[in-house]
Design a protein around this motif. Structure first.
Motif, PDB file in Angstrom:
ATOM      1  N   LYS A   1       0.841  -1.203   0.000  1.00  8.15           N
ATOM      2  CA  LYS A   1       0.000   0.000   0.000  1.00  8.15           C
ATOM      3  C   LYS A   1       0.870   1.244   0.000  1.00  8.15           C
ATOM      4  CE  LYS A   1      -4.219  -1.714   1.745  1.00  8.15           C
ATOM      5  NZ  LYS A   1      -5.525  -1.177   1.810  1.00  8.15           N
ATOM      6  N   GLN A   2       0.402   2.264  -0.685  1.00  6.16           N
ATOM      7  CA  GLN A   2       1.081   3.558  -0.772  1.00  6.16           C
ATOM      8  C   GLN A   2       0.057   4.628  -0.417  1.00  6.16           C
ATOM      9  OE1 GLN A   2       4.350   4.159  -2.169  1.00  6.16           O
ATOM     10  NE2 GLN A   2       4.174   6.350  -1.862  1.00  6.16           N
ATOM     11  N   THR A   3       0.477   5.636   0.290  1.00  6.43           N
ATOM     12  CA  THR A   3      -0.418   6.730   0.670  1.00  6.43           C
ATOM     13  C   THR A   3      -0.229   7.901  -0.291  1.00  6.43           C
ATOM     14  OG1 THR A   3      -0.322   6.069   2.981  1.00  6.43           O
ATOM     15  CG2 THR A   3      -1.036   8.318   2.528  1.00  6.43           C
TER      16      THR A   3
ATOM     17  N   GLU B   1       0.254  14.007  -5.899  1.00  7.02           N
ATOM     18  CA  GLU B   1       1.599  13.503  -6.192  1.00  7.02           C
ATOM     19  C   GLU B   1       1.754  13.038  -7.635  1.00  7.02           C
ATOM     20  OE1 GLU B   1       0.900  13.168  -1.849  1.00  7.02           O
ATOM     21  OE2 GLU B   1      -0.237  12.457  -3.560  1.00  7.02           O
ATOM     22  N   ILE B   2       0.672  12.561  -8.221  1.00  6.20           N
ATOM     23  CA  ILE B   2       0.696  12.031  -9.586  1.00  6.20           C
ATOM     24  C   ILE B   2      -0.450  12.685 -10.343  1.00  6.20           C
ATOM     25  CG2 ILE B   2       0.459   9.929 -10.978  1.00  6.20           C
ATOM     26  CD1 ILE B   2       1.490   8.403  -8.541  1.00  6.20           C
ATOM     27  N   ASP B   3      -0.232  13.049 -11.585  1.00  2.00           N
ATOM     28  CA  ASP B   3      -1.243  13.763 -12.362  1.00  2.00           C
ATOM     29  C   ASP B   3      -2.355  12.816 -12.821  1.00  2.00           C
ATOM     30  OD1 ASP B   3      -2.511  15.868 -13.600  1.00  2.00           O
ATOM     31  OD2 ASP B   3      -1.302  15.729 -15.424  1.00  2.00           O
ATOM     32  N   ILE B   4      -3.196  12.415 -11.857  1.00  2.00           N
ATOM     33  CA  ILE B   4      -4.339  11.555 -12.140  1.00  2.00           C
ATOM     34  C   ILE B   4      -5.536  12.139 -11.405  1.00  2.00           C
ATOM     35  CG2 ILE B   4      -5.350   9.258 -11.798  1.00  2.00           C
ATOM     36  CD1 ILE B   4      -2.602   8.082 -12.114  1.00  2.00           C
ATOM     37  N   ALA B   5      -6.678  12.163 -12.079  1.00  4.22           N
ATOM     38  CA  ALA B   5      -7.903  12.674 -11.463  1.00  4.22           C
ATOM     39  C   ALA B   5      -9.064  11.783 -11.855  1.00  4.22           C
ATOM     40  CB  ALA B   5      -8.165  14.112 -11.907  1.00  4.22           C
ATOM     41  N   SER B   6     -10.131  11.872 -11.079  1.00  3.16           N
ATOM     42  CA  SER B   6     -11.349  11.141 -11.375  1.00  3.16           C
ATOM     43  C   SER B   6     -12.525  11.964 -10.862  1.00  3.16           C
ATOM     44  CB  SER B   6     -11.316   9.761 -10.726  1.00  3.16           C
ATOM     45  OG  SER B   6     -12.307   8.930 -11.304  1.00  3.16           O
ATOM     46  N   GLN B   7     -13.731  11.477 -11.131  1.00  2.00           N
ATOM     47  CA  GLN B   7     -14.909  12.221 -10.700  1.00  2.00           C
ATOM     48  C   GLN B   7     -15.987  11.260 -10.246  1.00  2.00           C
ATOM     49  OE1 GLN B   7     -15.972  14.387 -14.226  1.00  2.00           O
ATOM     50  NE2 GLN B   7     -17.272  12.767 -15.000  1.00  2.00           N
ATOM     51  N   GLY B   8     -16.989  11.801  -9.581  1.00  2.00           N
ATOM     52  CA  GLY B   8     -18.124  11.011  -9.131  1.00  2.00           C
ATOM     53  C   GLY B   8     -19.260  11.919  -8.727  1.00  2.00           C
ATOM     54  N   GLU B   9     -20.426  11.327  -8.526  1.00  2.00           N
ATOM     55  CA  GLU B   9     -21.591  12.110  -8.141  1.00  2.00           C
ATOM     56  C   GLU B   9     -21.541  12.530  -6.679  1.00  2.00           C
ATOM     57  OE1 GLU B   9     -25.008   9.830  -9.328  1.00  2.00           O
ATOM     58  OE2 GLU B   9     -24.793  10.432 -11.421  1.00  2.00           O
ATOM     59  N   THR B  10     -20.703  11.858  -5.880  1.00  2.00           N
ATOM     60  CA  THR B  10     -20.484  12.218  -4.477  1.00  2.00           C
ATOM     61  C   THR B  10     -18.984  12.302  -4.238  1.00  2.00           C
ATOM     62  OG1 THR B  10     -20.359   9.942  -3.692  1.00  2.00           O
ATOM     63  CG2 THR B  10     -22.564  10.967  -3.753  1.00  2.00           C
ATOM     64  N   GLU B  11     -18.604  12.921  -3.134  1.00  2.10           N
ATOM     65  CA  GLU B  11     -17.185  12.999  -2.792  1.00  2.10           C
ATOM     66  C   GLU B  11     -16.612  11.596  -2.593  1.00  2.10           C
ATOM     67  OE1 GLU B  11     -14.500  14.704   0.864  1.00  2.10           O
ATOM     68  OE2 GLU B  11     -16.188  15.921   0.182  1.00  2.10           O
ATOM     69  N   ALA B  12     -17.361  10.735  -1.914  1.00  6.08           N
ATOM     70  CA  ALA B  12     -16.898   9.362  -1.667  1.00  6.08           C
ATOM     71  C   ALA B  12     -16.714   8.601  -2.975  1.00  6.08           C
ATOM     72  CB  ALA B  12     -17.885   8.636  -0.756  1.00  6.08           C
ATOM     73  N   GLU B  13     -17.635   8.786  -3.919  1.00 13.96           N
ATOM     74  CA  GLU B  13     -17.523   8.110  -5.212  1.00 13.96           C
ATOM     75  C   GLU B  13     -16.316   8.624  -5.992  1.00 13.96           C
ATOM     76  OE1 GLU B  13     -20.282   6.931  -9.070  1.00 13.96           O
ATOM     77  OE2 GLU B  13     -20.799   8.717  -7.923  1.00 13.96           O
ATOM     78  N   ALA B  14     -16.076   9.930  -5.953  1.00 15.14           N
ATOM     79  CA  ALA B  14     -14.919  10.502  -6.652  1.00 15.14           C
ATOM     80  C   ALA B  14     -13.622   9.939  -6.074  1.00 15.14           C
ATOM     81  CB  ALA B  14     -14.945  12.026  -6.554  1.00 15.14           C
ATOM     82  N   LEU B  15     -13.541   9.842  -4.741  1.00 15.43           N
ATOM     83  CA  LEU B  15     -12.335   9.292  -4.113  1.00 15.43           C
ATOM     84  C   LEU B  15     -12.171   7.808  -4.431  1.00 15.43           C
ATOM     85  CD1 LEU B  15     -12.499  11.135  -0.699  1.00 15.43           C
ATOM     86  CD2 LEU B  15     -10.687  11.362  -2.425  1.00 15.43           C
TER      87      LEU B  15
ATOM     88  N   GLU C   1      -9.283   3.625  -7.713  1.00 15.85           N
ATOM     89  CA  GLU C   1      -9.250   2.649  -8.804  1.00 15.85           C
ATOM     90  C   GLU C   1      -8.324   3.110  -9.927  1.00 15.85           C
ATOM     91  OE1 GLU C   1     -12.231   0.264 -11.864  1.00 15.85           O
ATOM     92  OE2 GLU C   1     -13.020   1.932 -10.690  1.00 15.85           O
ATOM     93  N   ALA C   2      -8.389   4.393 -10.277  1.00 21.15           N
ATOM     94  CA  ALA C   2      -7.540   4.933 -11.336  1.00 21.15           C
ATOM     95  C   ALA C   2      -6.064   4.807 -10.964  1.00 21.15           C
ATOM     96  CB  ALA C   2      -7.899   6.384 -11.625  1.00 21.15           C
ATOM     97  N   LEU C   3      -5.736   5.079  -9.703  1.00 19.21           N
ATOM     98  CA  LEU C   3      -4.341   4.938  -9.254  1.00 19.21           C
ATOM     99  C   LEU C   3      -3.897   3.482  -9.293  1.00 19.21           C
ATOM    100  CD1 LEU C   3      -4.392   7.521  -6.354  1.00 19.21           C
ATOM    101  CD2 LEU C   3      -2.864   7.589  -8.339  1.00 19.21           C
ATOM    102  N   SER C   4      -4.765   2.569  -8.868  1.00 17.17           N
ATOM    103  CA  SER C   4      -4.425   1.143  -8.919  1.00 17.17           C
ATOM    104  C   SER C   4      -4.149   0.703 -10.346  1.00 17.17           C
ATOM    105  CB  SER C   4      -5.563   0.296  -8.341  1.00 17.17           C
ATOM    106  OG  SER C   4      -5.705   0.525  -6.971  1.00 17.17           O
ATOM    107  N   LEU C   5      -4.991   1.141 -11.274  1.00 16.65           N
ATOM    108  CA  LEU C   5      -4.789   0.788 -12.683  1.00 16.65           C
ATOM    109  C   LEU C   5      -3.517   1.412 -13.238  1.00 16.65           C
ATOM    110  CD1 LEU C   5      -8.466   1.116 -13.945  1.00 16.65           C
ATOM    111  CD2 LEU C   5      -7.151  -0.999 -13.661  1.00 16.65           C
ATOM    112  N   HIS C   6      -3.200   2.630 -12.789  1.00 19.80           N
ATOM    113  CA  HIS C   6      -1.993   3.319 -13.254  1.00 19.80           C
ATOM    114  C   HIS C   6      -0.737   2.521 -12.906  1.00 19.80           C
ATOM    115  CE1 HIS C   6       0.736   6.617 -14.216  1.00 19.80           C
ATOM    116  NE2 HIS C   6       1.292   6.436 -13.037  1.00 19.80           N
ATOM    117  N   PHE C   7      -0.727   1.923 -11.709  1.00 22.10           N
ATOM    118  CA  PHE C   7       0.453   1.199 -11.257  1.00 22.10           C
ATOM    119  C   PHE C   7       0.431  -0.288 -11.603  1.00 22.10           C
ATOM    120  CE2 PHE C   7       0.605   4.926  -8.433  1.00 22.10           C
ATOM    121  CZ  PHE C   7       1.884   5.355  -8.757  1.00 22.10           C
ATOM    122  N   GLU C   8      -0.647  -0.753 -12.212  1.00 19.39           N
ATOM    123  CA  GLU C   8      -0.731  -2.151 -12.616  1.00 19.39           C
ATOM    124  C   GLU C   8       0.194  -2.374 -13.808  1.00 19.39           C
ATOM    125  OE1 GLU C   8      -4.331  -4.341 -14.622  1.00 19.39           O
ATOM    126  OE2 GLU C   8      -4.707  -4.092 -12.474  1.00 19.39           O
ATOM    127  N   PRO C   9       1.008  -3.428 -13.758  1.00 26.33           N
ATOM    128  CA  PRO C   9       1.915  -3.666 -14.886  1.00 26.33           C
ATOM    129  C   PRO C   9       1.118  -3.954 -16.162  1.00 26.33           C
ATOM    130  CG  PRO C   9       2.271  -5.288 -13.118  1.00 26.33           C
ATOM    131  CD  PRO C   9       1.145  -4.418 -12.710  1.00 26.33           C
TER     132      PRO C   9
END
Length: 68
Positions: free
Chosen positions: A2-4, A22-36, A41-49
């Protein structure tokens, strides 16, 4: 492992935007919790080989640049 990361969250109209500072990645959602959650998920996919189905080809390209 895990990385913070730090996220900035703001509202644009009806959407919440979460951006990793820290990394130029963003996402969105209808709620703050959904956006986070979407950002996580976007960060996990970014670091997936990458898993290529065919051998990658290396190409070069030329781009016309304007002189200012």
């Amino acid at each position: 492992m895990k990385q913070t990361f730090t996220a900035s969250v703001w509202q644009e109209g009806n959407w919440f935007v979460a951006q990793c500072l820290e990394i130029d990645i963003a996402s969105q959602g209808e709620t703050e919790a959904e956006a986070l959650s979407n950002l996580e998920e976007a960060l996990s996919l970014h670091f997936e080989p990458p898993v290529a189905t065919i051998t990658p080809q290396i190409k070069t390209i030329q781009v016309e640049m304007g002189v200012a």
